[in-house]
Design an enzyme around this catalytic site. Structure first.
Site, PDB file in Angstrom:
ATOM      1  N   ARG A   1      11.184  47.178  33.903  1.00 59.90           N
ATOM      2  CA  ARG A   1      10.220  48.165  34.392  1.00 59.90           C
ATOM      3  C   ARG A   1      10.725  49.589  34.212  1.00 59.90           C
ATOM      4  O   ARG A   1       9.942  50.510  34.013  1.00 59.90           O
ATOM      5  CB  ARG A   1       9.879  47.861  35.844  1.00 59.90           C
TER       6      ARG A   1
ATOM      7  N   ASP B   1      11.084  40.099  40.620  1.00 54.31           N
ATOM      8  CA  ASP B   1      10.817  41.020  41.731  1.00 54.31           C
ATOM      9  C   ASP B   1       9.466  40.747  42.377  1.00 54.31           C
ATOM     10  O   ASP B   1       8.614  40.074  41.805  1.00 54.31           O
ATOM     11  CB  ASP B   1      10.793  42.467  41.229  1.00 54.31           C
TER      12      ASP B   1
ATOM     13  N   TYR C   1      10.468  38.733  28.550  1.00 51.31           N
ATOM     14  CA  TYR C   1       9.482  39.312  29.462  1.00 51.31           C
ATOM     15  C   TYR C   1       8.395  39.988  28.649  1.00 51.31           C
ATOM     16  O   TYR C   1       8.638  40.484  27.542  1.00 51.31           O
ATOM     17  CB  TYR C   1      10.132  40.372  30.353  1.00 51.31           C
TER      18      TYR C   1
ATOM     19  N   ARG D   1      15.989  35.816  39.532  1.00 44.14           N
ATOM     20  CA  ARG D   1      14.920  36.253  40.413  1.00 44.14           C
ATOM     21  C   ARG D   1      13.899  37.076  39.638  1.00 44.14           C
ATOM     22  O   ARG D   1      14.243  37.755  38.678  1.00 44.14           O
ATOM     23  CB  ARG D   1      15.459  37.067  41.586  1.00 44.14           C
TER      24      ARG D   1
END
Lengths: 254, 254
Positions: B207, B62, B120, B60
């Protein structure tokens, strides 16, 4: 009175272009769906400085066209320092209009009359898909474009010519002669980037040129098309006006 | 049945994340404001192929997080060629979700279980203003960041560690150990770009790491902070979770 020189970046997608529409004051504008960049800036300045200020841009950009560095001037009574005014304006402006710089200018400075040249960039995604991140800023042409053909024809635009054929509008302009000082076409990954610099541009001039270059790149036009358009001023030889979304005003030279 | 491997790019700004919410079927979703990427893709496939297909993503992302190349699999009965299916899907999908590739995969292929690593990217504008064109894809930090300090601390993350402290959520995860294989921080113009590759990521892990690195770059943390977080698993030493808008899933390795 101080004269301020403002540099402004904007995403033109949701705007009716730079200039406040004639026969349409700011109050009327706020009731419509698509505001103008100029109107949006004037409202922000009025809110911060509590004075009515006219913002004069280097020129209009059409509905949907973007700017990386549009330049404008404003004559203000306020003594607020440039930095503070910039921060305050960006605090009240929508996120798609950003003042990137404010500086003091001589009292005689005029953003339109003093502009010596402007540079526009047009970006074409020349591949199978447009990515979500670029969709607001590019035109999609999925068929292969022959960059060699495009460059050869684009060279014909250099110098001083009558660009009347590309001036696709009812607006009257007394002088349709302009000087193109540079035109560069390059591949950048999946994109084709067209940079064009001129002393000034007519309404839809860049988009008419790009539309014609795309037809040339698809090999849908005979060699000599650009020269023929400039000589005959025949609008029927011009390609379809390329969409606004791919176009960005990159720089204004003073 | 065929197994298809889909590569998908999306602008996550207007989505509630990748995954269809539990206790919430697709019908319910369509009545809500923010759809999911998975739900949007499943509806598009159903419309084109007239069959109910489950799309299984590599993991997933976010709410608000973007993807340049998310990977998913789907098992379908249809014999429509990949190219045609891709074009048809992109024809009905909203412009912020684009299928960039569809290919045949072995029947056993599983987008989540077979994923070996993910990369990422987090982009920070480290300067006075965010331009309109980048506003959906960056986080703004106007105070100067010390990239040297950030790099030194980031190195501590390399290797296999328990990243529990960065897992800022109520969701239960049995194993919070992950292997970070690469982390690079570089300046690119006004931007600071952080690339991080790992065997897998916990919810909000990137994050949380970025938020901590920003605090380190502002010199708000003592040296050794990252090592201390990994050793003590103390959530209070972790910086504020950096906003989703700056984060993009760049690549999934199989």
């Amino acid at each position: 009175m101080r004269t301020l020189k403002l540099t402004i970046a904007y995403d033109g997608t949701d705007y009716a272009g730079w200039q406040i529409q004639e026969k349409r004051n700011q109050k009327a504008e706020s009731r419509r769906q698509r505001p103008t960049i100029q109107g949006t800036l004037e409202r922000a300045i009025r809110r911060i400085l509590q004075e009515r200020v006219r913002i004069v841009g280097s020129g209009r950009t059409d509905a949907g066209v973007h700017a990386l560095a549009q330049v404008a001037h404003a004559r203000v009574r306020s003594s607020m320092p440039c930095r503070r005014l910039q921060a305050a304006l960006n605090g009240v402006l929508p996120a798609d209009v950003v003042v990137t710089r404010i500086e003091e200018a001589p009292p005689s400075f005029h953003a339109r009359f003093d502009a010596k040249a402007k540079r526009y960039r047009y970006v074409i995604v020349n591949g199978p898909v447009v990515l979500p991140f670029e969709r607001r800023y590019v035109h999609h042409v999925s068929v292969p474009l022959d960059i060699g053909l495009m460059r050869r024809e684009a060279k014909m635009l250099l110098g001083r010519h009558d660009f009347r054929a590309f001036h696709n509008t009812g607006r009257q302009v007394s002088n349709t002669r302009r000087t193109v000082t540079a035109i560069h076409i390059r591949r950048q990954g999946r994109c084709l980037v067209i940079d064009i610099e001129a002393s000034g541009f007519l309404y839809t001039m860049v988009r008419g040129i790009v539309g014609t270059l795309i037809d040339i790149g698809r090999d849908h036009r005979p060699p000599g098309t650009m020269a023929a358009i400039l000589n005959t001023k025949d609008r029927r030889r011009v390609g379809p006006t390329a969409p606004a979304r791919g176009l960005t005003l990159v720089n204004v030279v003073y």
